[in-house]
Design an enzyme around this catalytic site. Structure first.
Site, PDB file in Angstrom:
ATOM      1  N   GLU A 172      -4.900 -32.878 -48.066  1.00 23.25           N
ATOM      2  CA  GLU A 172      -5.675 -31.622 -48.090  1.00 23.25           C
ATOM      3  C   GLU A 172      -6.664 -31.559 -46.930  1.00 23.25           C
ATOM      4  O   GLU A 172      -6.865 -30.494 -46.337  1.00 23.25           O
ATOM      5  CB  GLU A 172      -6.427 -31.463 -49.417  1.00 23.25           C
ATOM      6  CG  GLU A 172      -5.547 -31.421 -50.661  1.00 23.25           C
ATOM      7  CD  GLU A 172      -4.420 -30.435 -50.620  1.00 23.25           C
ATOM      8  OE1 GLU A 172      -4.538 -29.420 -49.903  1.00 23.25           O
ATOM      9  OE2 GLU A 172      -3.404 -30.680 -51.288  1.00 23.25           O
ATOM     10  N   HIS A 175      -5.010 -30.289 -43.956  1.00 22.81           N
ATOM     11  CA  HIS A 175      -4.996 -28.814 -43.880  1.00 22.81           C
ATOM     12  C   HIS A 175      -6.356 -28.285 -43.410  1.00 22.81           C
ATOM     13  O   HIS A 175      -6.432 -27.361 -42.598  1.00 22.81           O
ATOM     14  CB  HIS A 175      -4.691 -28.194 -45.254  1.00 22.81           C
ATOM     15  CG  HIS A 175      -3.289 -28.362 -45.737  1.00 22.81           C
ATOM     16  ND1 HIS A 175      -2.181 -28.134 -44.966  1.00 22.81           N
ATOM     17  CD2 HIS A 175      -2.805 -28.693 -46.970  1.00 22.81           C
ATOM     18  CE1 HIS A 175      -1.079 -28.322 -45.689  1.00 22.81           C
ATOM     19  NE2 HIS A 175      -1.435 -28.674 -46.911  1.00 22.81           N
ATOM     20  N   TRP A 183       7.423 -29.576 -42.611  1.00 20.73           N
ATOM     21  CA  TRP A 183       8.681 -28.820 -42.592  1.00 20.73           C
ATOM     22  C   TRP A 183       8.476 -27.366 -42.170  1.00 20.73           C
ATOM     23  O   TRP A 183       9.419 -26.582 -42.086  1.00 20.73           O
ATOM     24  CB  TRP A 183       9.387 -28.897 -43.949  1.00 20.73           C
ATOM     25  CG  TRP A 183       8.649 -28.235 -45.087  1.00 20.73           C
ATOM     26  CD1 TRP A 183       8.823 -26.959 -45.537  1.00 20.73           C
ATOM     27  CD2 TRP A 183       7.641 -28.807 -45.917  1.00 20.73           C
ATOM     28  NE1 TRP A 183       7.970 -26.703 -46.588  1.00 20.73           N
ATOM     29  CE2 TRP A 183       7.236 -27.827 -46.843  1.00 20.73           C
ATOM     30  CE3 TRP A 183       7.025 -30.079 -45.972  1.00 20.73           C
ATOM     31  CZ2 TRP A 183       6.248 -28.062 -47.808  1.00 20.73           C
ATOM     32  CZ3 TRP A 183       6.046 -30.303 -46.921  1.00 20.73           C
ATOM     33  CH2 TRP A 183       5.667 -29.304 -47.822  1.00 20.73           C
ATOM     34  N   ASP A 194       5.635 -26.710 -37.801  1.00 22.29           N
ATOM     35  CA  ASP A 194       4.248 -27.122 -38.034  1.00 22.29           C
ATOM     36  C   ASP A 194       3.431 -27.054 -36.745  1.00 22.29           C
ATOM     37  O   ASP A 194       2.271 -27.469 -36.730  1.00 22.29           O
ATOM     38  CB  ASP A 194       4.201 -28.528 -38.639  1.00 22.29           C
ATOM     39  CG  ASP A 194       4.776 -29.586 -37.722  1.00 22.29           C
ATOM     40  OD1 ASP A 194       5.329 -29.227 -36.649  1.00 22.29           O
ATOM     41  OD2 ASP A 194       4.681 -30.779 -38.059  1.00 22.29           O
ATOM     42  N   VAL A 196       3.667 -28.780 -34.191  1.00 20.27           N
ATOM     43  CA  VAL A 196       3.414 -30.124 -33.671  1.00 20.27           C
ATOM     44  C   VAL A 196       4.737 -30.643 -33.117  1.00 20.27           C
ATOM     45  O   VAL A 196       5.759 -30.606 -33.809  1.00 20.27           O
ATOM     46  CB  VAL A 196       2.895 -31.055 -34.793  1.00 20.27           C
ATOM     47  CG1 VAL A 196       2.846 -32.504 -34.332  1.00 20.27           C
ATOM     48  CG2 VAL A 196       1.519 -30.595 -35.269  1.00 20.27           C
ATOM     49  N   THR A 199       6.564 -34.274 -34.682  1.00 19.38           N
ATOM     50  CA  THR A 199       7.075 -34.361 -36.057  1.00 19.38           C
ATOM     51  C   THR A 199       8.419 -33.635 -36.072  1.00 19.38           C
ATOM     52  O   THR A 199       8.488 -32.461 -35.710  1.00 19.38           O
ATOM     53  CB  THR A 199       6.119 -33.670 -37.046  1.00 19.38           C
ATOM     54  OG1 THR A 199       5.898 -32.330 -36.616  1.00 19.38           O
ATOM     55  CG2 THR A 199       4.800 -34.402 -37.153  1.00 19.38           C
ATOM     56  N   ASP A 235       2.253 -40.777 -53.435  1.00 18.81           N
ATOM     57  CA  ASP A 235       1.188 -41.320 -52.585  1.00 18.81           C
ATOM     58  C   ASP A 235       1.611 -42.568 -51.823  1.00 18.81           C
ATOM     59  O   ASP A 235       1.236 -42.749 -50.658  1.00 18.81           O
ATOM     60  CB  ASP A 235      -0.044 -41.665 -53.437  1.00 18.81           C
ATOM     61  CG  ASP A 235      -0.929 -40.456 -53.698  1.00 18.81           C
ATOM     62  OD1 ASP A 235      -0.490 -39.308 -53.446  1.00 18.81           O
ATOM     63  OD2 ASP A 235      -2.073 -40.659 -54.169  1.00 18.81           O
TER      64      ASP A 235
HETATM   65  N1  ARG Z   1       0.497 -29.691 -53.359  1.00 16.19           N
HETATM   66  C1  ARG Z   1      -0.473 -30.096 -52.414  1.00 16.19           C
HETATM   67  C2  ARG Z   1      -0.540 -29.208 -51.141  1.00 16.19           C
HETATM   68  O1  ARG Z   1       0.407 -28.607 -50.702  1.00 16.19           O
HETATM   69  C3  ARG Z   1      -0.486 -31.549 -52.016  1.00 16.19           C
HETATM   70  C4  ARG Z   1       0.462 -32.579 -52.367  1.00 16.19           C
HETATM   71  C5  ARG Z   1      -0.048 -33.972 -52.015  1.00 16.19           C
HETATM   72  N2  ARG Z   1       0.913 -35.009 -52.266  1.00 16.19           N
HETATM   73  C6  ARG Z   1       0.618 -36.251 -52.675  1.00 16.19           C
HETATM   74  N3  ARG Z   1       1.536 -37.165 -52.754  1.00 16.19           N
HETATM   75  N4  ARG Z   1      -0.569 -36.615 -53.004  1.00 16.19           N
HETATM   76  O2  ARG Z   1      -1.555 -29.080 -50.473  1.00 16.19           O
HETATM   77 ZN    ZN Z   2      -0.233 -29.131 -48.450  1.00 17.51          ZN
HETATM   78 CA    CA Z   3       7.321 -30.412 -35.743  1.00 18.80          CA
END
Ligand code: ARG
Ligand code: ZN
Ligand code: CA
Length: 262
Positions: A172, A175, A183, A194, A196, A199, A235
């Protein structure tokens, strides 16, 4: 930027039941993960397939719980608020305001606001609990920051497998620093990007614990970079940012988020 950029963090714990009022130890475990991941010092970085090791990069971004509150008074960088709300809403951002059962943001030019709450849902898809969500740079200051469900935050306390290694916050905050999903957010398509270069173009998110290679969008032989923090694996599978992603974060710290430099 010469040295590392240090980001003061405030964690707003918004809880309904006592167990959702997570411990200071759970919060510091998350700050520790952010510091390791953003400096490429995470101990699981060896999982990167050899072909991508040269792309692994240190963002030189560091995080610390705030020591001064917006009035200049000493703080531990944590606010705690009991609420009647059990499910928070990604569309209304209700967790981000005291008037809607949450806690107001601290000034977004001085702090990274992280709200930790009971549960998060998108009203468009009400059966699917969301781990966390973020506001990209350039939005309103009152809602700037990231929101994470308490069971997906940190590595101890209420954190629950397979999202108990603190990577939801790593993702997060990516972002928040303007990184997109690797993707390109056109699930199933191959035209999204993305923005970038290092990637690989990928068809959609990877989940769970994929094995190398995961080929989509003619990106063989190496396939999707599912070890990247900006994918959707468990994770334990997400372990790196690339040089190109670090450049994009640096550009954000030189523009939208330049108030953190200095
Ligand atoms: N759903 C969330 C998003 O798009 C994050 C997913 C995070 N994944 C994890 N393995 N902790 O921002
Ligand atoms: Zn995300
Ligand atoms: Ca890329």
């Amino acid at each position: 930027r010469e040295g590392p950029t240090r980001i003061p963090v405030v964690v707003h714990v918004v809880f309904n039941t006592a167990s959702q009022n997570i411990s200071d130890a759970q919060i510091t475990s998350q700050i520790d993960v952010l510091n390791k991941d953003y400096r490429a010092q995470n101990t699981d970085i060896g999982q990167v397939p050899p072909v991508w090791k040269p792309r692994v990069a240190d963002s030189r971004v560091e995080f610390e719980l705030a020591t001064k509150d917006p009035d200049g008074q000493p703080t531990d960088g944590i606010t705690r608020t009991q609420t009647q709300t059990k499910k928070f809403n990604t569309q209304t951002d209700d967790v981000k305001s005291a008037s809607t059962g949450g806690h107001d943001a601290w000034p977004a030019d001085k702090y990274l606001n992280i709200w930790v709450c009971p549960q998060i849902f998108d009203p468009q898809d009400p059966t699917n609990e969301i781990l966390g969500y973020a506001q990209f740079p350039g939005g309103p200051a009152e809602t700037d920051g990231v929101v994470i469900g308490h069971r997906f935050f940190g590595t101890t306390g209420t954190a629950a497998a397979p999202f108990n290694l603190g990577r939801t916050a790593t993702h997060e905050v990516g972002h928040w620093l303007n990184l997109r999903h690797i993707w390109g957010d056109d699930d199933g398509g191959c035209s999204g990007s993305d923005l970038v270069a290092d990637t690989p173009n990928a068809g959609g998110p990877n989940f769970g614990t994929p094995t190398f290679p995961s080929v989509t969008c003619m990106n063989g032989p190496d396939g999707d970079m599912f070890v990247n923090y900006m994918d959707y694996t468990d994770d334990k599978g997400m372990v790196m940012f690339t040089r190109g992603q670090v450049d994009r974060m640096a550009a954000t710290l030189d523009s939208f988020r330049s108030s953190f430099n200095g």
